[in-house]
Design an enzyme around this catalytic site. Sequence first.
Site, PDB file in Angstrom:
ATOM      1  N   LYS A 207       0.846  -1.181  -0.007  1.00 34.02           N
ATOM      2  CA  LYS A 207       0.093   0.119  -0.086  1.00 34.02           C
ATOM      3  C   LYS A 207       0.707   1.282   0.064  1.00 34.02           C
ATOM      4  O   LYS A 207       0.591   2.287  -0.894  1.00 34.02           O
ATOM      5  CB  LYS A 207      -0.822  -0.116   1.263  1.00 34.02           C
ATOM      6  CG  LYS A 207      -1.992   1.187   1.273  1.00 34.02           C
ATOM      7  CD  LYS A 207      -2.757   1.200   2.583  1.00 34.02           C
ATOM      8  CE  LYS A 207      -3.610   2.375   2.538  1.00 34.02           C
ATOM      9  NZ  LYS A 207      -4.314   2.441   3.899  1.00 34.02           N
ATOM     10  N   GLU A 208       1.932   1.376   0.919  1.00 34.26           N
ATOM     11  CA  GLU A 208       2.934   2.198   0.943  1.00 34.26           C
ATOM     12  C   GLU A 208       3.633   2.544  -0.477  1.00 34.26           C
ATOM     13  O   GLU A 208       3.603   3.672  -1.008  1.00 34.26           O
ATOM     14  CB  GLU A 208       3.765   2.301   1.923  1.00 34.26           C
ATOM     15  CG  GLU A 208       3.191   2.350   3.337  1.00 34.26           C
ATOM     16  CD  GLU A 208       3.783   1.514   4.616  1.00 34.26           C
ATOM     17  OE1 GLU A 208       3.359   1.752   5.611  1.00 34.26           O
ATOM     18  OE2 GLU A 208       4.933   0.952   4.141  1.00 34.26           O
ATOM     19  N   ASP A 275       8.505  -5.320  10.512  1.00 32.07           N
ATOM     20  CA  ASP A 275       9.348  -5.310  11.498  1.00 32.07           C
ATOM     21  C   ASP A 275      10.483  -6.286  11.313  1.00 32.07           C
ATOM     22  O   ASP A 275      11.585  -5.984  11.439  1.00 32.07           O
ATOM     23  CB  ASP A 275       8.689  -5.137  12.762  1.00 32.07           C
ATOM     24  CG  ASP A 275       7.669  -3.880  13.120  1.00 32.07           C
ATOM     25  OD1 ASP A 275       7.854  -3.075  12.236  1.00 32.07           O
ATOM     26  OD2 ASP A 275       6.842  -4.249  14.121  1.00 32.07           O
TER      27      ASP A 275
END
Length: 328
Positions: A207-208, A275
């Site tokens: 999405k980013e 992460d």
Amino acid sequence: MKPLSTDAARRLLDALPGRKVLVLGDVMLDEFLWGTVARVSPEAPVPVVEVARHSFHLGGAGNVAHNVRALGGEAVLAGVVGRDVAGDRVREALEVAGVVSALAVSDADRPTTVKTRIVAHHQQVVRADRERADDIPRGVEDALIERVGRALAGCGALVLSDYEKGVVTARVMRAARALARRQRVPVLVDPKIRLYRGVAVVTPNQKEAEQAAGVAIRTDRDLRAAGERILEMLGCGAVIVTRGEHGMSLFPSGGRAVHLPTTAREVFDVTGAGDTVIATVGLALGAGATLAEAAMLANHAAGVVVGKLGTATASPAEVLAAVHGARA
């Protein structure tokens, strides 16, 4: 690209202990309420969760540092917490995890970011966030920059974990990059794009990547166009687009794109997978791995994590087993 062999993975994992990574960014506390649902509330059409247990985990930049530690590396965490119970819990969790604290403390008006998830029958029912996302004040910036300067010595990588909660301000970013450049420490960034020209690696999720490139990713061709566009925009060393259950794609500057399908046997929860990816890539690069090796190792580590519920980490033994299983 030739798949990562078990022997190569073992060699890479054996090189990680003792390597030091500084993680700078938005520190969060992940709170979980675990239970079951047997009825619907008479007050509203919502499930009633009968809570069986309650747990707390390091989230955001804290989870990145915890992943570094779980893989055998040394992790230092720089960020901001509030003068509150949640901030105390973050510090306690860091001590248990063996992560070195380089935290700055905000004033009483800025709480520690807490994300509370209610989970029933292995399904997240709702999430409640307590946070402030405006930029930290200049005095806290000064304290954070000073801690980064002291903590960078001996680090093999600086990871910026930016969840847009106001900690990685433009000023903090410029100062951290200048300090890292002075000590020749590579900078890796997850996930925001606009501030990060010229870093070693950025790791946006799909999405980013779509938002940054202005490309809707529907096909492999779209994905390639987005990756190449971000490389051109940022002038960075590489872009790794994390795609959850679809794996990840590596776009190295001046090289060919590599698409790595997920290695997960089952996908239960993609929380924190990004992460794990940036923690593994940063630690592996600091230990002398090539970018391709680091990306492949990170893909296997993420495959382990998405097979677990909640905020999770991957151990070297689990990653090695995943590599072995993928080749079986």
